[in-house]
Design a protein around this motif. Structure first.
Motif, PDB file in Angstrom:
ATOM      1  N   SER A 146       0.845  -1.204   0.000  1.00 19.74           N
ATOM      2  CA  SER A 146       0.000   0.000   0.000  1.00 19.74           C
ATOM      3  C   SER A 146       0.877   1.249   0.000  1.00 19.74           C
ATOM      4  CB  SER A 146      -0.928  -0.047   1.219  1.00 19.74           C
ATOM      5  OG  SER A 146      -1.843   1.015   1.136  1.00 19.74           O
ATOM      6  N   THR A 147       0.287   2.414   0.285  1.00 16.47           N
ATOM      7  CA  THR A 147       1.044   3.678   0.246  1.00 16.47           C
ATOM      8  C   THR A 147       2.051   3.749   1.392  1.00 16.47           C
ATOM      9  OG1 THR A 147      -0.663   4.659   1.593  1.00 16.47           O
ATOM     10  CG2 THR A 147      -0.818   5.045  -0.771  1.00 16.47           C
ATOM     11  N   ALA A 190       3.245  -8.421  -7.439  1.00 15.36           N
ATOM     12  CA  ALA A 190       2.981  -7.302  -6.525  1.00 15.36           C
ATOM     13  C   ALA A 190       1.579  -6.752  -6.786  1.00 15.36           C
ATOM     14  CB  ALA A 190       4.024  -6.220  -6.751  1.00 15.36           C
ATOM     15  N   ILE A 191       0.769  -6.690  -5.728  1.00 14.33           N
ATOM     16  CA  ILE A 191      -0.626  -6.243  -5.858  1.00 14.33           C
ATOM     17  C   ILE A 191      -0.849  -5.002  -5.004  1.00 14.33           C
ATOM     18  CG2 ILE A 191      -3.066  -6.927  -5.609  1.00 14.33           C
ATOM     19  CD1 ILE A 191      -1.588  -8.828  -7.470  1.00 14.33           C
ATOM     20  N   ASP A 192      -1.291  -3.927  -5.636  1.00 14.75           N
ATOM     21  CA  ASP A 192      -1.600  -2.701  -4.894  1.00 14.75           C
ATOM     22  C   ASP A 192      -2.949  -2.884  -4.195  1.00 14.75           C
ATOM     23  OD1 ASP A 192      -2.138  -0.224  -3.934  1.00 14.75           O
ATOM     24  OD2 ASP A 192      -1.691   0.859  -5.783  1.00 14.75           O
ATOM     25  N   ALA A 193      -2.905  -2.903  -2.873  1.00 20.11           N
ATOM     26  CA  ALA A 193      -4.116  -3.197  -2.094  1.00 20.11           C
ATOM     27  C   ALA A 193      -5.144  -2.072  -2.175  1.00 20.11           C
ATOM     28  CB  ALA A 193      -3.739  -3.448  -0.644  1.00 20.11           C
ATOM     29  N   ARG A 194      -4.714  -0.877  -2.596  1.00 20.20           N
ATOM     30  CA  ARG A 194      -5.658   0.252  -2.648  1.00 20.20           C
ATOM     31  C   ARG A 194      -6.545   0.188  -3.890  1.00 20.20           C
ATOM     32  NH1 ARG A 194      -1.647   4.744  -3.474  1.00 20.20           N
ATOM     33  NH2 ARG A 194      -0.749   2.978  -4.569  1.00 20.20           N
ATOM     34  N   LEU A 195      -6.152  -0.638  -4.805  1.00 21.82           N
ATOM     35  CA  LEU A 195      -6.847  -0.686  -6.090  1.00 21.82           C
ATOM     36  C   LEU A 195      -8.307  -1.108  -5.922  1.00 21.82           C
ATOM     37  CD1 LEU A 195      -5.653  -0.152  -8.915  1.00 21.82           C
ATOM     38  CD2 LEU A 195      -5.525  -2.612  -9.215  1.00 21.82           C
ATOM     39  N   TYR A 214      -0.619  -4.362   5.878  1.00 19.15           N
ATOM     40  CA  TYR A 214       0.385  -4.377   4.798  1.00 19.15           C
ATOM     41  C   TYR A 214       1.751  -4.008   5.367  1.00 19.15           C
ATOM     42  CZ  TYR A 214      -4.114  -3.954   2.631  1.00 19.15           C
ATOM     43  OH  TYR A 214      -5.428  -4.150   2.317  1.00 19.15           O
ATOM     44  N   PRO A 215       2.809  -4.569   4.850  1.00 19.91           N
ATOM     45  CA  PRO A 215       2.855  -5.544   3.766  1.00 19.91           C
ATOM     46  C   PRO A 215       2.375  -6.926   4.214  1.00 19.91           C
ATOM     47  CG  PRO A 215       5.047  -5.245   4.687  1.00 19.91           C
ATOM     48  CD  PRO A 215       4.167  -4.275   5.393  1.00 19.91           C
ATOM     49  N   SER A 259       2.193 -11.790   7.541  1.00 19.73           N
ATOM     50  CA  SER A 259       1.832 -10.368   7.613  1.00 19.73           C
ATOM     51  C   SER A 259       2.915  -9.567   8.316  1.00 19.73           C
ATOM     52  CB  SER A 259       0.509 -10.202   8.356  1.00 19.73           C
ATOM     53  OG  SER A 259      -0.531 -10.616   7.508  1.00 19.73           O
ATOM     54  N   GLY A 260       2.988  -8.282   7.947  1.00 17.73           N
ATOM     55  CA  GLY A 260       4.029  -7.410   8.501  1.00 17.73           C
ATOM     56  C   GLY A 260       5.320  -7.627   7.714  1.00 17.73           C
TER      57      GLY A 260
END
Lengths: 417, 232
Positions: B143-144, B173-178, B195-196, B206-207
């Motif tokens: 994410s950002t 790599a997948i942008d979670a905000r999408l 995230y990550p 996670s983390g």
């Protein structure tokens, strides 16, 4: 942080471009026709040489003044020893003894600073014109006659020569050599708009009456008494003129330490004096001096700080990040490089930044060429390394001095001359 | 003394005008470039769609005819396409950052690229079954910087792992905000809430995960661990 950094960068870019375009327009506008005064009888001139622990340099400067092509009976020289603890006085006396019949006086006083020393000379000066001479400078033989020719109006209070770095040796001195040439060119542009903001120490010719009218030099340990005097003369609606056919040579700092100390004093003095004269800012009564020159002096520091901090931020951040992240992979750079591939495309370029850079570099190239032509010098005279250093690194060095000024001012640290 | 001081108003205005023109020119140029960037990405996307269809067909062909001798060549092309896709994703991310006008278009392109990646992710499962490719797949949800301060560190470590294991590790790599339902489906399925996050085949980490932990997890899934696994 990124948003703030980007905003500041854009602000600096817009303002820098605006000033660059403005001065470029002044350049394109052309100069006023040259008018020179022909003196029927040369006026009496007083040359004041303030000296504080100048045993090493007093000889060259004093001899340069004594060698002036000017009637000896119209030239009064006053050396003011400002409480030197070395052999300045003995050295000066030794030189003077070799010129019998010349009107040279050596006055000793308690250390009071350069402004005080100049006032001591000014109080005793008999000349219609008063010249100050820093003890690290030299003037060309016919310099005084040429400078006096610029006094065509009563409202002209001072005429100053161009300045150039004397025999640059170190890379830093060579970069200063280029800086002085460019600065002198800018001063001729400022002169066109009557907005000169400083009368440098090496051999400016003042009208003595004007100096006395505005109240002598600031003797209260002003860091840049020459700049303060220029402000005061401007405030009193006098004109300052930049000569273009006379050059005073001056020694420039050899090491970074000396350079930093000098620029820290200059910049701090500029900020302090501009703040003292802030009522003149954006006041049309003072013409372009109030409208563009004073804001430029203040903004120069702000822009320098912004650009310096941005450069450090954008250069250091990725380096520190990579350095920190390498720690996670046990600094195994080779494996990272195996996975690295250069994937560049013309569309990846930031064209806005390229356009701004091209515009700025184009104008800089013209200024560089014109300024060197004015000083009859070649652009590459001090070598390409110093030229490239001047173009791309010198303003970073100046940024360090501005950061020092900012820190000192915030901490309220006082500085002696 | 000077009676009336000159103010170069016309020069102030002219300088302002020229400065504005230079900036407007820059902005205009930026918009033109942005349009070209969109076209470029769309062209690459079209090309990659064809490449994907080709890979898909090749695996279907191998499966139907049991022509396993072609597997090595097919996987090489597959892997190269995937590498190019990731490069384009990286470029797209940069263009999105610089975008001034085409935010919606870039967002759509990003969705398209993400879906393309997920198609490859699924096809890689088929490649393993059909051609017995001994590869491990990693889904990396990021994410950002604000929402995920350690995503930059994680990406760096994953890049290193990729360098170590080369074509034996496939990282998506997948942008979670999408705003893409398929991404939501994957997040829900793997219970991703922070995230990550890494999904190594079916295991979720996670983390921030160190290279040792990633290698431990990934290398444990190979039948024939690659040389890079010796590094752990």
């Amino acid at each position: 942080m990124n948003l703030v950094a980007t905003g500041l960068l854009w602000f600096a870019a817009v303002v820098s471009l605006y000033f660059a375009v403005f001065w470029f327009l002044v350049l394109l506008d052309g100069d006023r026709p040259a008018v020179r005064r022909k003196w029927k009888e040369w006026p009496l001139v007083t040359v004041a040489i303030p000296a504080w622990n100048e045993e090493q340099d007093i000889e060259g400067t004093l001899r340069s003044v004594l060698a002036l092509d000017y009637p000896a009976d119209r030239l009064e020289i006053i050396v003011v020893d400002d409480g030197s603890k070395d052999g300045t006085v003995v050295r000066a006396q030794g030189i003077v003894s070799g010129f019998p019949g010349r009107d040279v006086r050596i006055i000793s006083q308690e250390n009071g600073g350069k402004g005080s020393a100049l006032n001591t000379a000014l109080a005793r000066a008999k000349g219609e014109f008063f010249v100050t001479m820093d003890v690290d400078s030299f003037i060309q033989k016919d310099g005084l006659k040429r400078l006096l020719a610029y006094f065509v109006d009563r409202d002209i209070a001072a005429v100053m020569p161009l300045m150039a770095v004397h025999e640059p040796k170190s890379l830093l001195q060579k970069m200063q050599w280029t800086e002085y040439i460019v600065n002198m060119f800018y001063k001729t542009l400022m002169g066109r708009l009557d907005c000169l903001h400083v009368v440098p120490g090496p051999f400016p010719v003042y009208r003595t009456e004007a100096l006395r009218k505005v109240g002598m030099f600031d003797a209260d340990h002003n860091l840049t008494e020459d700049l303060e005097m220029a402000y005061r003369l401007q405030k009193n609606q006098y004109r300052l003129v930049q000569a273009t056919d006379v050059t005073a040579m001056t020694k420039s700092p050899f090491t970074f330490r000396e350079f930093y100390a000098q620029r820290n004093r200059w910049f701090k003095g500029a900020v302090q004096n501009t703040w003292s004269y802030r009522k003149l800012l954006f006041d049309k009564a003072y013409g372009d001096f109030g409208m563009i020159q004073l804001p430029t002096v203040l903004l120069a520091g702000v822009l320098s700080l912004i650009l310096f901090s941005q450069l450090v931020y954008y250069s250091a951040k990725p380096v520190l990040e990579v350095g920190y992240r390498l720690w996670f992979v046990d600094f195994d750079i080779w494996t990272l490089l195996r996975n690295f591939s250069l994937d560049l495309h013309a569309l990846d370029i930031d064209y806005m930044a390229v356009l701004l850079s091209v515009a700025m570099l184009g104008m800089s190239a013209v200024i560089l060429w014109r300024s060197h032509r004015m000083m009859s010098a070649r652009v590459s005279e001090q070598g390409w390394i110093s030229l490239v250093g001047f173009l791309f690194a010198y303003y970073l060095v100046l940024g360090v001095a501005w950061v020092g000024v900012f820190v000192d001012l915030v901490r309220g640290r006082r500085q002696k001359w | 003394m000077v009676s009336v001081r000159r103010v170069s108003t016309e020069k102030y205005v002219a300088a302002g005008f020229i400065t504005a023109v230079i900036f407007l020119l820059g902005l205009f140029l930026g918009f033109v470039i942005e349009g070209k960037r969109v076209n470029l990405l769309q062209d690459i996307e079209d090309e990659q769609r064809v490449e994907f269809a080709s890979s898909q067909l090749q695996y279907a062909y191998v499966q139907s005819l049991q022509a396993r001798e072609s597997c090595a060549g097919i996987y090489k092309v597959f892997y190269e396409n995937l590498r190019r896709l990731d490069q384009t994703r990286y470029r797209l991310e940069k263009y999105v950052q610089d975008s001034r006008l085409n935010d919606a278009t870039f967002e759509l392109l990003k969705r398209d690229y993400t879906l393309e990646q997920l198609r490859y992710w699924m096809l890689s499962g088929q490649a393993r079954e059909v051609c017995d490719e001994d590869v491990v797949r990693v889904l990396y949800f990021y994410s950002t910087d604000e929402e995920c301060p350690r995503c930059g560190d994680q990406a760096f470590v994953l890049n290193y792992v990729k360098g170590l294991l080369q074509e034996r590790a496939l990282i998506f790599a997948i942008d979670a905000r999408l705003a893409e339902p398929m991404v939501d489906v994957l997040e829900r399925q793997h219970n991703i809430t922070s995230y990550p996050s890494l999904v190594i085949e079916r295991d979720v980490l996670s983390g921030f995960v160190s290279k040792e932990a990633i290698l431990g997890e990934v290398c444990g899934k190979y039948e024939r661990p690659p040389e890079g696994c010796a590094e752990k």
